[in-house]
Scaffold this active site. Structure first.
Site, short mmCIF file in Angstrom:
data_model
loop_
_atom_site.label_atom_id
_atom_site.label_comp_id
_atom_site.label_asym_id
_atom_site.label_seq_id
_atom_site.Cartn_x
_atom_site.Cartn_y
_atom_site.Cartn_z
N ASN A 15 0.84 -1.21 0.00
CA ASN A 15 0.00 0.00 0.00
C ASN A 15 0.87 1.25 0.00
O ASN A 15 0.58 2.22 -0.70
CB ASN A 15 -0.94 -0.01 1.20
N HIS A 115 -8.28 -0.92 5.76
CA HIS A 115 -8.72 -2.17 6.37
C HIS A 115 -9.33 -3.05 5.28
O HIS A 115 -10.13 -2.57 4.48
CB HIS A 115 -9.75 -1.89 7.47
#
Ligand code: GRF
Length: 207
Positions: A15, A115
């Site tokens: 990420n 998440h």
């Protein structure tokens, strides 16, 4: 004012890579100043260096103090780069530690997390496994502000993924991860371009 970006990682940093890549290639108006890992072995540290971003390790293994004492060590590193609650965005990208309420209060609405589920469904650990076991048809990912709860902060971007009959935790995680990269970039862009207004739990998107 160009925001300063700090990214906190613990592992592979895919990420983080997506964010750094988008800042470079899409010209997102934010300045990636430092990547901090709580683990010296985090693969993401090498990637950050490739992008020319400074890296720091604040080792958590064996640290005897309280959560807040550990977080103060992070704040110390952030101050070294002149990163303050006024001028910054902090992205948690696979950072496997819970932050203290003191830290979260200090950086209120300045910390983002990603998440791997459509929150508020499946907060906490093993979100992909929880989704498969529950039998839902779709899952996905959520980028949200960090508040004092576990995965409860205001939601900024969500992306969905259809769950297939033969999905395993691994196959689903892989497809969700591809969406995570897109969602995190979108969220960072919205904040960097000041297109988000937060009032309490409400996030308003400005044109
Ligand atoms: C991602 O699945 C993210 O949703 C979760 O931890 C994982 C980190 O992956 N919070 P990476 O280090 O960004 O590759």
């Amino acid at each position: 004012m160009l925001l300063k970006l700090a990214i906190l990682i613990s592992g592979r940093g895919s990420n983080m890579r997506a964010i750094l890549n988008a800042v470079k290639k899409q010209g997102i108006p934010i300045n990636p100043v430092v990547v901090i890992s709580n683990k010296p072995t985090a693969g993401g540290l090498r990637i950050a260096k490739k992008y020319g971003v400074k890296t720091e390790i604040v080792e958590s293994k064996g640290f005897q103090g309280t959560r807040w004492e550990y977080d103060q060590k992070i704040i110390h590193v952030l101050s070294k780069y002149d990163i303050t609650p006024k001028n910054s965005l902090i992205c948690l990208a696979g950072f496997m530690r819970i932050l203290s309420p003191e830290f979260i209060k200090k950086f209120k609405n300045r910390i983002l997390n990603i998440h791997p589920s459509i929150l508020p469904a499946f907060p906490g650990l093993d979100a992909q496994r929880q989704a498969i076991e529950s039998g839902v048809s779709h899952s996905g990912c959520t980028v949200h502000f960090v508040d004092e709860g576990v995965d409860t902060g205001q939601i900024i971007v969500q992306e969905t993924v259809k769950i297939k009959n033969d999905d395993t935790e691994e196959t689903l995680s892989k497809r969700i991860l591809a969406k995570e990269h897109k969602a995190y970039v979108k969220a960072v862009k919205l904040i960097a371009e000041k297109k988000i207004n937060v009032t309490g739990r409400k996030v308003k998107f400005l044109a």
